[in-house]
Design an enzyme around this catalytic site. Structure first.
Site, PDB file in Angstrom:
ATOM      1  CB  CYS A   1      68.502 -14.714  -4.126  1.00  0.00           C
ATOM      2  SG  CYS A   1      68.824 -12.972  -4.417  1.00  0.00           S
ATOM      3  CG  HIS A   2      72.560 -12.492  -2.009  1.00  0.00           C
ATOM      4  ND1 HIS A   2      71.610 -11.839  -2.777  1.00  0.00           N
ATOM      5  CD2 HIS A   2      73.709 -11.805  -2.184  1.00  0.00           C
ATOM      6  CE1 HIS A   2      72.161 -10.793  -3.375  1.00  0.00           C
ATOM      7  NE2 HIS A   2      73.437 -10.754  -3.042  1.00  0.00           N
TER       8      HIS A   2
END
Length: 190
Positions: free
Chosen positions: A113-114
């Site tokens: 994800c991030h």
């Protein structure tokens, strides 16, 4: 695949407040169930706050402060996402150095994800094929990575995925890479 293919391995999970809870708990359980010792490392002592998207979830006890952690003592690293978590980690020099050292030591790293935001700060994505949450696409390209929209990408021991929907593939590939161990081309700049 043996049930305990990670027996004898020690895997660090680097996170702080604001991590996406499922991106920590599902890999944690899968890697632990594969036989590894899992250790929650953070720049913060005590407990850190998980999130379910934008809602507070559970808190988790930190096992080891990153300022006393060494990549030498681990066989691999997991970087959960969430927005606040990697944004905070990438401003913490001890966290960035900890991440960079896994690459210097050719050890596998898995980021979802991030999570790759911290990889950008550690200057370890140049020339690598990666994926992430779509909003990191330009940041990763600007850091010299080749960004692709795939559920799970592995480039010389660096495993990346986009979001919680990719967790099954992410966990399976991370376990495979942690079992394999060091990668000659898993390197950091400088």
């Amino acid at each position: 695949m043996t049930d305990k293919q990670l027996r004898g391995k020690r895997i660090a999970f680097l996170a702080t407040d604001g991590f996406e809870q499922i991106e920590l708990t599902q890999p944690w359980e899968a890697i632990r169930d594969a036989g590894a010792e899992v250790v929650l490392v953070s720049p913060k002592d005590g407990e850190i706050q998980g999130m379910n998207h934008d809602e507070k979830a559970d808190t988790f006890s930190v096992d080891l402060n990153v300022n006393s952690a060494s990549a030498e003592n681990f066989d691999g690293l997991v970087l959960p996402g969430g927005v606040a978590n990697p944004d905070s980690l990438r401003t913490c020099e001890d966290s960035v150095s900890f991440v960079r050292d896994f690459f210097k030591q050719h050890k596998p790293v898995a980021a979802i994800c991030h999570g790759p935001w911290t990889l950008i700060e550690a200057d370890v994505v140049h020339g690598r094929r990666v994926t992430s949450w779509p909003s990191l696409k330009t940041d990763l390209k600007n850091a010299g990575a080749e960004w692709v929209n795939e559920s799970c990408v592995c480039d010389q021991g660096l495993v990346t995925s986009r979001n919680p929907d990719d967790l099954d593939a992410f966990c399976a590939k991370a376990i495979e890479e942690f079992a394999e161990g060091k990668h000659a081309e898993q390197t950091a700049a400088g």
